[in-house]
Write a protein that holds these residues in place. Structure first.
Motif, PDB file in Angstrom:
ATOM      1  N   SER A   1      43.683  19.261  45.117  1.00 25.45           N
ATOM      2  CA  SER A   1      44.322  20.375  44.429  1.00 25.45           C
ATOM      3  C   SER A   1      43.330  21.517  44.310  1.00 25.45           C
ATOM      4  N   MET A   2      43.871  22.703  44.390  1.00 30.08           N
ATOM      5  CA  MET A   2      43.018  23.902  44.371  1.00 30.08           C
ATOM      6  C   MET A   2      43.911  25.060  43.973  1.00 30.08           C
ATOM      7  N   THR A   3      43.413  25.877  43.097  1.00 32.58           N
ATOM      8  CA  THR A   3      44.184  27.054  42.731  1.00 32.58           C
ATOM      9  C   THR A   3      43.232  28.218  42.522  1.00 32.58           C
ATOM     10  N   ALA A   4      43.754  29.404  42.673  1.00 35.59           N
ATOM     11  CA  ALA A   4      42.965  30.596  42.378  1.00 35.59           C
ATOM     12  C   ALA A   4      43.368  31.039  40.983  1.00 35.59           C
ATOM     13  N   THR A   5      42.397  31.402  40.152  1.00 39.26           N
ATOM     14  CA  THR A   5      42.750  31.886  38.818  1.00 39.26           C
ATOM     15  C   THR A   5      42.316  33.338  38.680  1.00 39.26           C
ATOM     16  N   ARG A   6      42.994  34.052  37.799  1.00 34.56           N
ATOM     17  CA  ARG A   6      42.620  35.439  37.505  1.00 34.56           C
ATOM     18  C   ARG A   6      42.593  35.617  35.998  1.00 34.56           C
ATOM     19  N   GLY A   7      41.394  35.791  35.457  1.00 28.75           N
ATOM     20  CA  GLY A   7      41.275  35.879  34.010  1.00 28.75           C
ATOM     21  C   GLY A   7      40.553  37.132  33.553  1.00 28.75           C
ATOM     22  N   PHE A   8      40.393  37.242  32.232  1.00 31.51           N
ATOM     23  CA  PHE A   8      39.761  38.420  31.644  1.00 31.51           C
ATOM     24  C   PHE A   8      38.413  38.049  31.034  1.00 31.51           C
ATOM     25  N   VAL A   9      37.444  38.932  31.217  1.00 27.20           N
ATOM     26  CA  VAL A   9      36.132  38.719  30.625  1.00 27.20           C
ATOM     27  C   VAL A   9      35.628  40.030  30.033  1.00 27.20           C
ATOM     28  N   ALA A  10      34.585  39.922  29.224  1.00 29.44           N
ATOM     29  CA  ALA A  10      33.892  41.100  28.702  1.00 29.44           C
ATOM     30  C   ALA A  10      32.410  40.864  28.891  1.00 29.44           C
ATOM     31  N   PRO A  11      31.595  41.916  28.858  1.00 28.05           N
ATOM     32  CA  PRO A  11      30.153  41.689  28.916  1.00 28.05           C
ATOM     33  C   PRO A  11      29.739  40.801  27.748  1.00 28.05           C
ATOM     34  N   ALA A  12      28.756  39.932  27.951  1.00 27.37           N
ATOM     35  CA  ALA A  12      28.440  38.906  26.963  1.00 27.37           C
ATOM     36  C   ALA A  12      27.975  39.476  25.624  1.00 27.37           C
ATOM     37  N   LYS A  13      27.297  40.638  25.660  1.00 33.68           N
ATOM     38  CA  LYS A  13      26.626  41.079  24.436  1.00 33.68           C
ATOM     39  C   LYS A  13      27.488  41.946  23.526  1.00 33.68           C
ATOM     40  N   VAL A  14      28.765  42.011  23.796  1.00 32.61           N
ATOM     41  CA  VAL A  14      29.634  42.823  22.944  1.00 32.61           C
ATOM     42  C   VAL A  14      29.671  42.224  21.544  1.00 32.61           C
ATOM     43  N   ASP A  15      29.840  43.111  20.558  1.00 33.36           N
ATOM     44  CA  ASP A  15      29.905  42.710  19.157  1.00 33.36           C
ATOM     45  C   ASP A  15      30.964  41.628  18.932  1.00 33.36           C
TER      46      ASP A  15
ATOM     47  N   TYR B   1      34.131  48.835  25.272  1.00 31.77           N
ATOM     48  CA  TYR B   1      35.024  49.762  25.940  1.00 31.77           C
ATOM     49  C   TYR B   1      35.064  49.524  27.448  1.00 31.77           C
ATOM     50  N   THR B   2      34.377  48.514  27.904  1.00 29.83           N
ATOM     51  CA  THR B   2      34.496  48.089  29.288  1.00 29.83           C
ATOM     52  C   THR B   2      34.736  46.593  29.300  1.00 29.83           C
ATOM     53  N   ILE B   3      35.872  46.200  29.802  1.00 24.82           N
ATOM     54  CA  ILE B   3      36.116  44.784  30.034  1.00 24.82           C
ATOM     55  C   ILE B   3      36.502  44.645  31.499  1.00 24.82           C
ATOM     56  N   GLY B   4      36.809  43.443  31.937  1.00 20.87           N
ATOM     57  CA  GLY B   4      37.129  43.342  33.350  1.00 20.87           C
ATOM     58  C   GLY B   4      37.869  42.065  33.675  1.00 20.87           C
ATOM     59  N   MET B   5      38.182  41.935  34.941  1.00 21.55           N
ATOM     60  CA  MET B   5      38.867  40.740  35.406  1.00 21.55           C
ATOM     61  C   MET B   5      37.956  39.990  36.371  1.00 21.55           C
ATOM     62  N   ILE B   6      38.121  38.682  36.401  1.00 26.31           N
ATOM     63  CA  ILE B   6      37.415  37.897  37.409  1.00 26.31           C
ATOM     64  C   ILE B   6      38.452  37.063  38.151  1.00 26.31           C
ATOM     65  N   PHE B   7      38.102  36.629  39.320  1.00 25.97           N
ATOM     66  CA  PHE B   7      38.988  35.699  40.004  1.00 25.97           C
ATOM     67  C   PHE B   7      38.161  34.619  40.671  1.00 25.97           C
TER      68      PHE B   7
ATOM     69  N   SER C   1      33.396  43.304  48.933  1.00 25.58           N
ATOM     70  CA  SER C   1      32.357  42.268  48.843  1.00 25.58           C
ATOM     71  C   SER C   1      32.836  41.072  48.036  1.00 25.58           C
ATOM     72  N   GLY C   2      34.075  40.654  48.260  1.00 27.04           N
ATOM     73  CA  GLY C   2      34.610  39.478  47.593  1.00 27.04           C
ATOM     74  C   GLY C   2      34.557  39.595  46.085  1.00 27.04           C
ATOM     75  N   GLY C   3      34.674  40.820  45.593  1.00 29.69           N
ATOM     76  CA  GLY C   3      34.695  41.037  44.158  1.00 29.69           C
ATOM     77  C   GLY C   3      33.329  41.170  43.520  1.00 29.69           C
ATOM     78  N   GLN C   4      32.278  40.899  44.307  1.00 33.60           N
ATOM     79  CA  GLN C   4      30.949  40.838  43.704  1.00 33.60           C
ATOM     80  C   GLN C   4      30.529  42.143  43.029  1.00 33.60           C
ATOM     81  N   LYS C   5      30.840  43.254  43.695  1.00 34.00           N
ATOM     82  CA  LYS C   5      30.459  44.545  43.136  1.00 34.00           C
ATOM     83  C   LYS C   5      31.091  44.727  41.767  1.00 34.00           C
ATOM     84  N   GLY C   6      32.359  44.361  41.672  1.00 33.12           N
ATOM     85  CA  GLY C   6      33.068  44.491  40.414  1.00 33.12           C
ATOM     86  C   GLY C   6      32.513  43.566  39.345  1.00 33.12           C
ATOM     87  N   PHE C   7      32.267  42.302  39.715  1.00 32.16           N
ATOM     88  CA  PHE C   7      31.734  41.346  38.742  1.00 32.16           C
ATOM     89  C   PHE C   7      30.404  41.844  38.193  1.00 32.16           C
TER      90      PHE C   7
END
Lengths: 313, 495, 150
Positions: free
Chosen positions: A240-254, A85-91, A68-74
């Protein structure tokens, strides 16, 4: 045998232990919103390898939630328990495209943006036998007759790039959405389509081997691995256009945990071994800090919104 | 260069890597929900610690082993470990019920071996040549390939009532496959707002439900074990290979290799197509569906034939033949081994060693499989009171692990119940599965071809490769239809 | 319910499904009316056609076929018991976590299906969970459903 039972129950209880002072004291799950083996997945695996150098005691587990274009993961990252203890990647652009298309159950505010790691610039490619040699030919041909151009699904980086190009030049493509870069590659190499918007890493080997031709790279400067390919701007079409792949965490983490994680991402981003591994694996680094990346994402979202409003999908 | 490659290969470390890879591949393939793709991806970081070649050997072994491993639970428990083993389950499980599970396992391992060896030979000798063939297939051809697969529905049916029901079942499968994201517009359809359905009804959970869970539910009626009647341990252990499986094996190997070369999810389709062709050409087609070793032979040779086939476009063009090959490609890239002509010249030693290792992997699983078959076969004698809960647990876990989704477990449970009702009312599960697998390929191919042809249907007819596919489809469709018609005439004459 | 009644019910269901499917394509975006919408319409038409055909065959056969009862389950208690257990087990996975839920599910299902020896039940349960822990969690690092209770 009762003892075995007891042991099992204790084992089961011991697993999801609770977060305590000395973070991290249990495995950190990295949610990768794509299938195993792709470039986002590889980025995560390389990241873990480098991260172990700085956090020798930490353990990481990759959880692939593809489709699903990453949606499930996001969504899973946004929803995860904010214990660090759960972080993730977005693109990109998918992560903002889902918000724009009003199907996402998250917003950018659902995440704490830790930083960007990789990029993959967009390219325009044509079959090796095509008479089109550069962007000028390409635009002329597209004006003469509607060219079939493959993109990887609606709302993807390829799609936005194609739309941007249409907007700038006034041509109209016969866009063919595909189920992924594999299909695009096969269609370009087999000459079934006139052109394809896709990522540099996906086709650079085929270009080198002379099996397909990259006529432009949609970036500010030429790529080190393909110095012969001109940028679109050089050819008079500033897209210009590029795809990026970065790291995120849930917003409410300490906050304290987040600071640690941000620091780790930056350290890994500038690690020499990590950089070497990326070069070898044809991954293009684009280190950005959290605030930088967040700004980038917000701009991108506004841009995608513009295209969506013109022609919703 | 090949000699040098052999030299690299025949070291204890390399051989051990192949052995470990193949063995773990069999385990991974045998567990529903664990896939070779997962295992290969997990190995990517491991390969950093090792020589690139050692890592590749591990991955190759996993790939070969997993493709075979999927057939073991398919035969013994009607629980396909990989989707590609579904066709095997159709023939293998009835044999197990007859107490001949050992034989089915043997046929499966021999056919897998033959298919794997054949395709590895093709890969070794003619890879660059065949790669151009893979590129001939565009969207119209994929649509026709899906039709070719669906033509199998007709050969699965015996008379006209069965035929209509089989067609309805196939259509139901196609309708199920429509759920999800529209491949062209990106619109969501029939998803009821469930994110897990955005990509469509997950295929493996549906399969696990329809085959494994439905079977376990039905088994609750049996007090003893899976085997009906007196189990014959002797027979379980050493029943010789039946005559006449050579032909289906050869057929499966060829079909599997060809379909494997085409990028896309090949193995499942290859297994079904070879199974159907074998059924058409068999001298005893009436035995199909009731435990015909020929069916196992064709299906297993077919899906293992895909292994070598799928690596052809992967290594020469960088276009992965399927998801496992895609993960393998990731492993290659990370070591700077970039697919293309250089792979066969500059990095030739590594590449050829990798290809040659596939042969060794095939030999390893042949020996392991033949040796273990009698022991595995005993699983069918486990009392149902213990067997059913354990298989159910693995089915649930397998449905979950595929996409880490709880929704998928419920899809499996619903499919399990639906499968029982449909089967008892005479509908065909095989046809439904076929529709479900081929639906996305058919729809995307159809829609993309129309875009490619700027809206004209001529595109399905004016390409030579498409015309050849039409001919094959007709060849597969006409004889069974004629047969059904004749049988009907004969019946009305006697009545 | 007899088998024939069940068939009739299913066929009518499919017919309704076919009609709904056909009608739903009107809501597809105009860009795909000639591609995917047409494909889905074809599916709807074909499903409707064959369901009608089969209904015709059903009536023609008439009462010639003897009324055979549709037995979904040979032993309904065990069949539905197991199914309900499976549903409860699946639903409890996200609450109790994989190991705890499984440690309850396996023995219960075995008892339901007639296993009576405590030793076999415990050993099988323990063995299976240990195997999953070693192969899934340790070796392959597959994420298992985690609970929210703890």
């Amino acid at each position: 045998m009762r003892k075995i039972m007891l042991l099992l129950i204790v084992l089961a209880l011991a697993f999801p232990g609770t977060a305590l002072a000395a973070y991290p004291e249990k495995p950190i799950t990295i949610i990768v919103p794509s299938k195993a083996g792709g470039s986002t997945d590889t980025t995560a695996r390389l990241f873990i390898k480098a991260a172990k150098k700085y956090w020798p005691k930490a353990e990481f587990v990759i959880k692939n939630i593809g489709g699903s274009g990453g949606q499930k993961g996001f969504e899973e990252i946004a929803r995860a328990r904010p214990d660090g203890y759960t972080i993730g990647m977005i693109f990109t652009t998918q992560v903002v495209a889902h918000i724009v298309a009003k199907r996402a159950r998250y917003t950018l505010d659902s995440f704490h943006i830790m930083g960007n790691a990789m990029q993959d610039p967009l390219i325009i490619a044509v079959p090796a036998k095509s008479p089109i040699k550069n962007l000028k030919d390409f635009v002329q041909a597209a004006k003469a007759k509607s060219l079939t151009a493959a993109v990887n699904g609606i709302g993807s980086d390829d799609f936005i790039a194609a739309k941007k190009f249409e907007l700038l030049t006034g041509v109209k493509f016969n866009l063919m959405p595909t189920r992924g870069s594999t299909e695009q590659k096969a269609m370009i190499l087999g000459g079934h389509i006139d052109a394809s918007f896709m990522n540099l890493s996906q086709l650079q080997a085929q270009h080198k081997a002379g099996k397909a031709r990259i006529i432009a790279i949609l970036a500010d400067k030429r790529s080190e691995i393909l110095p012969d390919v001109k940028t679109a701007a050089e050819q008079g079409y500033p897209v210009s256009m590029t795809a990026t792949r970065g790291f995120v965490a849930p917003a409410k983490v300490d906050k304290k945990i987040l600071a640690k994680l941000d620091d780790l991402v930056q350290k890994v981003n500038h690690d020499a071994d990590f950089a070497a591994a990326c070069d070898k694996g044809v991954l293009f680094r684009l280190p950005m800090t959290g605030p930088e990346y967040r700004q980038y994402l917000e701009q991108l979202q506004a841009e995608v919104q513009k295209f969506y409003d013109q022609n919703p999908w | 260069m090949i000699l040098q490659a052999l030299h690299e290969l025949l070291t204890p470390v390399s051989l051990l890597a192949i052995f470990i890879g193949t063995t773990s591949g069999i385990i991974v393939g045998g567990m529903p929900g664990l896939t070779a793709t997962m295992a290969v991806a997990l190995l990517i970081p491991v390969t950093f610690a090792l020589q690139p070649l050692t890592g590749l050997l591990l991955m190759g072994g996993v790939y070969c082993g997993a493709m075979y491993g999927g057939s073991i639970p398919a035969i013994l428990l009607r629980t396909p470990g990989t989707p590609a083993a579904v066709a095997t389950a159709l023939e293998g499980y009835p044999l197990t019920q007859q107490g001949r599970g050992g034989l089915a396992l043997k046929v499966s391992v021999v056919a897998s071996f033959a298919g794997g060896m054949f395709s590895a030979f093709i890969l070794l000798l003619t890879a660059p040549l065949l790669a151009t063939f893979a590129l001939k297939f565009g969207p119209p051809e994929y649509f026709l390939l899906a039709l070719l697969g669906l033509a199998g529905i007709v050969s699965m049916a015996e008379d006209e009532s069965r035929l209509v029901k089989a067609l309805i079942s196939g259509l139901l499968g196609l309708v199920m496959a429509v759920v999800g994201t529209d491949p062209i517009s990106g619109m969501l359809r029939y998803t009821m707002g469930i994110t897990d359905l955005y990509d469509g009804i997950a295929f493996m959970p549906a399969l696990i439900g329809m085959f494994s869970i439905s079977q376990m539910l039905e088994l609750t009626g049996e007090a003893g074990g899976i085997v009906t009647g007196e189990p014959q341990l002797d027979r379980l252990k050493r029943e010789p290979l039946p005559p006449g499986i050579g032909k289906p094996i050869a057929l499966g190997s060829i079909v599997g290799t060809i379909i494997g070369i085409l990028p896309g999810e090949g193995a499942t389709i290859a297994a079904f197509v070879s199974y159907n062709i074998a059924r058409r050409r068999s001298k005893k087609p009436e035995l199909f569906g009731k435990g015909n070793p020929e069916g196992i032979a064709a299906a297993e040779a077919g899906n293992n034939g895909c292994v070598g086939g799928s690596l052809v476009p992967t290594l020469t063009l960088g276009i992965p033949g399927n998801s496992v090959a895609a993960a393998l490609l990731g492993g290659l890239l990370i070591h700077g081994l970039i697919p293309g002509p250089e792979l066969f010249t500059r990095y030739g030693v590594t590449t050829y060693a990798f290809i040659l290792s596939l042969f060794i992997a095939n030999v390893i699983f042949l020996l392991l499989g033949l040796f273990m078959a009698p022991y595995f076969a005993r699983i069918s004698l486990t009392p149902t009171a213990l067997l059913i809960p354990v298989v159910c647990l693995f089915s649930v876990l397998g449905s979950y692990a595929m996409n880490n989704s709880i929704v998928d477990i419920f899809i499996a449970l619903i499919c399990g119940l639906a499968a029982i009702v449909l089967q008892k009312t005479g509908f065909s599960l095989g046809a439904l599965i076929l529709g479900l697998i081929l639906g996305p390929i058919a729809e995307t191919g159809f829609a993309q071809a129309l875009i490619m042809g700027h809206g004209s249907y001529a595109i399905f007819f004016n390409r030579p490769q498409a015309v050849i596919l039409w001919l094959i489809i007709l060849l597969l469709l006409v004889p069974p239809l004629v047969q059904i018609y004749q049988r009907r005439r004969r019946r009305s004459d006697t009545a | 319910m007899t088998r024939r009644q069940a068939e009739l019910l299913l066929l009518c269901g499919f017919l309704i499904l076919a009609v709904l499917l056909y009608r739903s394509t009107a809501a597809y975006p105009p860009t795909v009316q000639n591609s995917t919408a047409r494909y889905v319409r074809f599916l709807g038409l074909a499903l409707g056609f064959f369901s009608l055909l089969e209904l015709g065959l059903w009536f023609r056969k008439g009462a010639a076929v003897k009324a055979e009862k549709l037995a979904v389950a040979a032993v309904p208690g065990r069949f539905w018991g197991l199914f309900i257990l499976l549903v409860v087990y699946s639903a409890s996975l996200t609450r109790a976590g994989f190991y705890l839920a499984s440690a309850v599910f396996l023995p219960l299902a075995m008892l339901l299906l007639g296993a009576r020896k405590p030793l076999t039940i415990v050993l099988t349960t323990g063995g299976v969970l240990l195997f999953i822990y070693l192969v899934f969690a340790r070796l392959l690092a597959v994420p298992l459903p985690a609970g929210t209770l703890f």
